[in-house]
Design an enzyme around this catalytic site. Structure first.
Site, PDB file in Angstrom:
ATOM      1  N   TYR A   1      50.616 119.848 -36.434  1.00 25.37           N
ATOM      2  CA  TYR A   1      51.347 119.380 -35.257  1.00 25.37           C
ATOM      3  C   TYR A   1      50.755 118.074 -34.726  1.00 25.37           C
ATOM      4  O   TYR A   1      51.491 117.136 -34.393  1.00 25.37           O
ATOM      5  CB  TYR A   1      51.354 120.432 -34.151  1.00 25.37           C
ATOM      6  CG  TYR A   1      52.054 121.715 -34.517  1.00 25.37           C
ATOM      7  CD1 TYR A   1      53.253 121.718 -35.230  1.00 25.37           C
ATOM      8  CD2 TYR A   1      51.528 122.944 -34.147  1.00 25.37           C
ATOM      9  CE1 TYR A   1      53.893 122.897 -35.565  1.00 25.37           C
ATOM     10  CE2 TYR A   1      52.171 124.128 -34.466  1.00 25.37           C
ATOM     11  CZ  TYR A   1      53.351 124.098 -35.180  1.00 25.37           C
ATOM     12  OH  TYR A   1      53.983 125.267 -35.501  1.00 25.37           O
TER      13      TYR A   1
ATOM     14  N   GLU B   1      54.407 126.340 -28.638  1.00 27.19           N
ATOM     15  CA  GLU B   1      53.112 126.934 -28.352  1.00 27.19           C
ATOM     16  C   GLU B   1      52.439 127.236 -29.688  1.00 27.19           C
ATOM     17  O   GLU B   1      53.104 127.618 -30.646  1.00 27.19           O
ATOM     18  CB  GLU B   1      53.232 128.245 -27.570  1.00 27.19           C
ATOM     19  CG  GLU B   1      53.743 128.086 -26.158  1.00 27.19           C
ATOM     20  CD  GLU B   1      55.258 128.198 -26.054  1.00 27.19           C
ATOM     21  OE1 GLU B   1      55.793 127.888 -24.975  1.00 27.19           O
ATOM     22  OE2 GLU B   1      55.910 128.569 -27.052  1.00 27.19           O
TER      23      GLU B   1
ATOM     24  N   VAL C   1      55.714 128.621 -43.152  1.00 29.03           N
ATOM     25  CA  VAL C   1      55.785 128.283 -44.573  1.00 29.03           C
ATOM     26  C   VAL C   1      55.061 129.397 -45.321  1.00 29.03           C
ATOM     27  O   VAL C   1      53.988 129.847 -44.891  1.00 29.03           O
ATOM     28  CB  VAL C   1      55.117 126.914 -44.857  1.00 29.03           C
ATOM     29  CG1 VAL C   1      55.029 126.646 -46.354  1.00 29.03           C
ATOM     30  CG2 VAL C   1      55.869 125.796 -44.152  1.00 29.03           C
TER      31      VAL C   1
END
Length: 156
Positions: free
Chosen positions: A124, A112, A80
């Protein structure tokens, strides 16, 4: 595939060769060890699922590349624009990643992330990705050193 308009301000569309210069420029702004322009071109040439997120006026604000492998999708790259981070666009792109992987009948998504990328790691984890392992010395780091990768999985 045609562009999908999610609202009046964002345009989500498949990445095409004409997007690579913008994607490469954004990559250089947000990553200390960016992919090369060739990495993006090669990924498109390999047929990986690659998508861009633009403002209605055309400015690139994010992208991702997803590689299907048997029943698991590997999120190769997601970003982003620095000026737009903190607006929920990372989660928005992760929603699109999950939708893309489901559309490919994948069971899970693997990625990863650098342990030093605490912002991405938090995104995440909040999304529901869990750590399943580490890859020692996976990433290049400053001064010729290497940094581990945290391997994470999201079950669809």
């Amino acid at each position: 595939m045609s562009a999908l308009r999610d609202d009046d301000h964002l345009v989500y569309a498949p990445m095409v060769a004409a997007d690579v210069d913008d994607v490469f420029a954004l990559e250089q702004q947000v990553y200390p060890h960016p992919w090369t322009r060739g990495n993006f071109s090669d990924s498109l040439g390999s047929g990986y699922n690659a998508w861009v997120l633009r403002e209605r006026g055309g400015a690139l604000i994010g992208y991702f590349l997803l590689m299907p492998i048997v029943d698991e999708a590997h999120l190769l790259n997601v970003a982003v624009a620095a000026a737009r981070q903190g607006e929920g666009l990372g989660r928005y792109l992760l929603d699109k990643v999950a939708a893309c992987a489901r559309g490919l009948s994948m069971d899970s998504i693997l990625l990863e992330v650098r342990p030093s990328n605490v912002r991405a790691l938090a995104v995440y984890q909040q999304y529901g990705y869990t750590e399943i392992g580490r890859r020692r010395g996976y990433y290049p780091a400053h001064d010729g050193k290497r940094e581990d990768a945290i391997v994470m999985r999201f079950v669809l």
